[in-house]
Design an enzyme around this catalytic site. Structure first.
Site, PDB file in Angstrom:
ATOM      1  N   TYR A  90      32.104  17.943  30.203  1.00 34.30           N
ATOM      2  CA  TYR A  90      31.385  18.371  28.991  1.00 34.30           C
ATOM      3  C   TYR A  90      29.948  18.757  29.319  1.00 34.30           C
ATOM      4  CZ  TYR A  90      35.180  16.471  26.028  1.00 34.30           C
ATOM      5  OH  TYR A  90      36.385  16.211  25.411  1.00 34.30           O
ATOM      6  N   SER A 140      45.510  13.609  27.563  1.00 39.16           N
ATOM      7  CA  SER A 140      45.004  14.500  26.526  1.00 39.16           C
ATOM      8  C   SER A 140      45.765  15.807  26.604  1.00 39.16           C
ATOM      9  CB  SER A 140      43.499  14.723  26.727  1.00 39.16           C
ATOM     10  OG  SER A 140      42.963  15.506  25.685  1.00 39.16           O
ATOM     11  N   LEU A 187      38.092  18.778  12.321  1.00 39.33           N
ATOM     12  CA  LEU A 187      37.636  19.677  11.246  1.00 39.33           C
ATOM     13  C   LEU A 187      37.844  21.135  11.654  1.00 39.33           C
ATOM     14  CD1 LEU A 187      34.333  17.778  10.369  1.00 39.33           C
ATOM     15  CD2 LEU A 187      36.604  17.495   9.350  1.00 39.33           C
ATOM     16  N   GLY A 228      34.831  23.452  13.018  1.00 38.70           N
ATOM     17  CA  GLY A 228      33.887  24.112  12.118  1.00 38.70           C
ATOM     18  C   GLY A 228      34.541  25.131  11.201  1.00 38.70           C
ATOM     19  N   ARG A 229      35.798  25.519  11.531  1.00 33.39           N
ATOM     20  CA  ARG A 229      36.450  26.544  10.693  1.00 33.39           C
ATOM     21  C   ARG A 229      36.768  26.020   9.297  1.00 33.39           C
ATOM     22  NH1 ARG A 229      41.523  27.763  13.082  1.00 33.39           N
ATOM     23  NH2 ARG A 229      41.212  25.824  14.238  1.00 33.39           N
ATOM     24  N   LEU A 230      36.882  24.694   9.182  1.00 34.97           N
ATOM     25  CA  LEU A 230      37.178  24.159   7.854  1.00 34.97           C
ATOM     26  C   LEU A 230      36.053  24.498   6.863  1.00 34.97           C
ATOM     27  CD1 LEU A 230      39.405  22.198   6.593  1.00 34.97           C
ATOM     28  CD2 LEU A 230      37.523  20.578   6.480  1.00 34.97           C
TER      29      LEU A 230
END
Lengths: 290, 290, 290
Positions: free
Chosen positions: A46, A151, A205, A208-210
């Site tokens: 990350y 994952s 979420l 961010g598209r939500l």
């Protein structure tokens, strides 16, 4: 340290965007703990391989926080980036040597002696499950990692790795949200429930598209109506929708804004009934259940 | 006879195209043995149901070769061909009677007393797994077949048949190559690794399409560059790419040209590292790993 | 009462279209029994939640039939319909309370004390397998349901629920027909054969589409030719095609016309050989087997 992770997990992958000094990050970590979020999700890669060192720098300003935290990290992806000039092509590496070296590097960068959970970040088509098992056993034996998971693994990939391990994989961190409902149907959540493995939801979420769901879309209309009825934001509804699932999904929320985190924590008190849950699902999928 | 098959398997399906007299085929077989290839892949249906008789005619000219060989045959497909006038439609037949009769016919045509491995050639939607198990048990009991496997089976088909057998299926012969990468992702190789079943790769060079890969394509460019670096042909790279997989893939190579076989045998000494392996995969798929 | 269900199952979902008085329905039930069909397939939701009461009204006119019947019902779907004004959205409900209440309602509506088989009607993405297991155990313990199964479950959904049950699920009622061949290839029938679960086929005649198959289509031509050879109707061939499968498919036929049922019963004497079976499959799929 209990064997339980907090139901909401704080995702640290965007730490580079938070524009905070170490002491400010420490403030945020402490505030999360006070809100009941004790689990933090990191990974070697990350923020251009810098996330763990930045998180470690924050902890260094307030070492008393360390024993209160539960730490997740990941390894297995190799990015092409100036920080790793030897990488010519994006690839995966689940060799024994790489897993051990990556976990040890994570410990050093964060400044702790043990990870609570280490995940293989992506299913590697070159994975030798026996090698991964050896790496896990060595890290466990050395006290460097307490538990292991994966994952983005599909069921057949999960079952291969599990077949070589003495202890159960404890988590599979996958993309699940109102904007990515595939794991409800492709066997991922069925296997998690069957094996009693903890599903962790990344991008709960929708990245961010939500927030940008058009108000006049089917999903936008249901979010609006239920939001009015339940006094909840779309983001709170999206988290409550995940929490309602019987597989006990643990959403990974990744904001640097405390007010926003508080809002999402409050979503744990929002109880959706079955009809509300299906209204959201059907609006998100754009079709009725068969 | 050891329980191991040579890592490269000689495919005999094109024997009709080799335009060789029996003694010349015997020369080729002996040359393969000298190169370390001791396993030969046949099937009842190859070359219009004539492959096994032609192979047997070659062995008849040099019977001393027989004990040095490991023989694979297959059954279960019924072709519409002048050699089988009773067939009106292409179909599968995995009945007890057909499996036993086909294996016995293979033994007679090849002129040996035992097959080392018999494969069910295709997953038959009418497969009665109990009947197949009976056929396998009868052939084993009679000493006519040493071990059993399948070909082109998906995991659920494999697991059905395995559930009825006392001994593990030892192989699944499937299409795998740089030009057919699906088994890396659909669970086939995951199950093979989990069950420690030998995957055998048919068309490991894409049935000749590898040789005609345009030089300016993504795959063509990587083959060129790696070939220059490693002093290897595209075909050698394609074989080395299969051999690098942890499931221990056994490529079935099917040339009648000794020089070409020698080249592919030499590919066993070509060690691709992870980045080279992923460069080939990503160029072949036309996209980066996620 | 034997543990076996008749090979053909009488589907009652269209009872509302039969336009029969209760005594006429009783006549039909008795005629089915005389033809060897002793199993009747119902569900809470059929005919706007009225099917079971109508079936019960018929049985009330002739109670002596009851001990001769084997009864299947289903629960888990919640329809939006005037009969259920509280439903705002089509959804599924596999909660403990709903399963028990629905089964008890079915018993009362039909007027019997035990269901022979209760199915979960659709895979519910909110299914808590432990809750379903509790509901099944309670119903079994109370003598209200003899055995349990599912409908429309894919293998991973089946295996999740099975993992929580002490006894095997005995049936999976899925769509299978010449016009819906997916379960032959997607693992559904492989798992059924492996677990020795009874597959029941809904819409075994393609919901009427078989009758309207164009005579000049590939399937139409094969149906015509085989029908001439075997003196069979297309519907009889479609049923015989299902019965030929080794997983022992139980077709659910749903006609209110006795003559038509007699015809389908006669299909049980129609033995298709392998080539005929594959001719039908390949014509239905529009392609040869690989």
């Amino acid at each position: 340290m209990s064997s339980e992770f907090s139901r909401l997990i704080m995702g640290v992958w965007r730490i580079g965007d938070w524009a905070m000094r170490p002491a400010e990050v420490a403030d945020l970590i402490e505030a999360c703990l006070d809100l009941g979020i004790d689990t933090f999700d990191l990974a070697d890669i990350y923020n251009g391989y810098q996330c763990e060192a930045m998180f470690g720098a924050a902890l260094a300003t307030r070492p008393a926080l360390k024993p209160r935290l539960k730490l997740i990290s990941k390894c297995g992806i190799a990015l092409v980036t100036p920080a790793r000039p030897q990488h010519r092509v994006k690839h995966y590496n689940t060799s024994r040597a790489h897993i051990i070296a990556s976990a040890e590097h994570s410990l050093q960068a964060i400044g702790v002696e043990q990870l609570d959970l280490l995940l293989i970040h992506r299913p590697d088509p070159l994975m030798d499950a026996d090698e991964v098992a050896e790496a896990f056993a060595a890290l466990k034996q050395a006290g460097k990692v307490k538990a292991f998971g994966v994952s983005n693994f599909l069921p057949h990939q999960f079952e291969l790795l599990q077949s070589r391990l003495a202890e159960p994989l404890v988590a599979n961190q996958i993309e699940i949200s109102l904007l990515h409902t595939a794991p409800l149907f492709d066997g991922s959540l069925d296997l998690a429930q069957r094996q009693r493995t903890m599903p962790q939801a990344w991008s709960p979420l929708g990245g961010g598209r939500l927030s940008s769901t058009p108000a006049e879309s089917a999903l936008g209309r249901v979010l609006q109506r239920l939001g009015d009825e339940l006094h909840a934001t779309p983001e709170q509804l999206a988290i409550a929708w995940l929490l309602r699932h019987p597989a006990r999904i643990h959403p990974v929320v990744g904001s640097g804004k405390l007010q926003r985190i508080r809002e999402l924590v409050a979503a744990q008190n929002l109880a959706l009934d079955r009809q509300q849950w299906f209204e959201l699902l059907e609006a998100a999928m754009g079709r009725e259940m068969p």
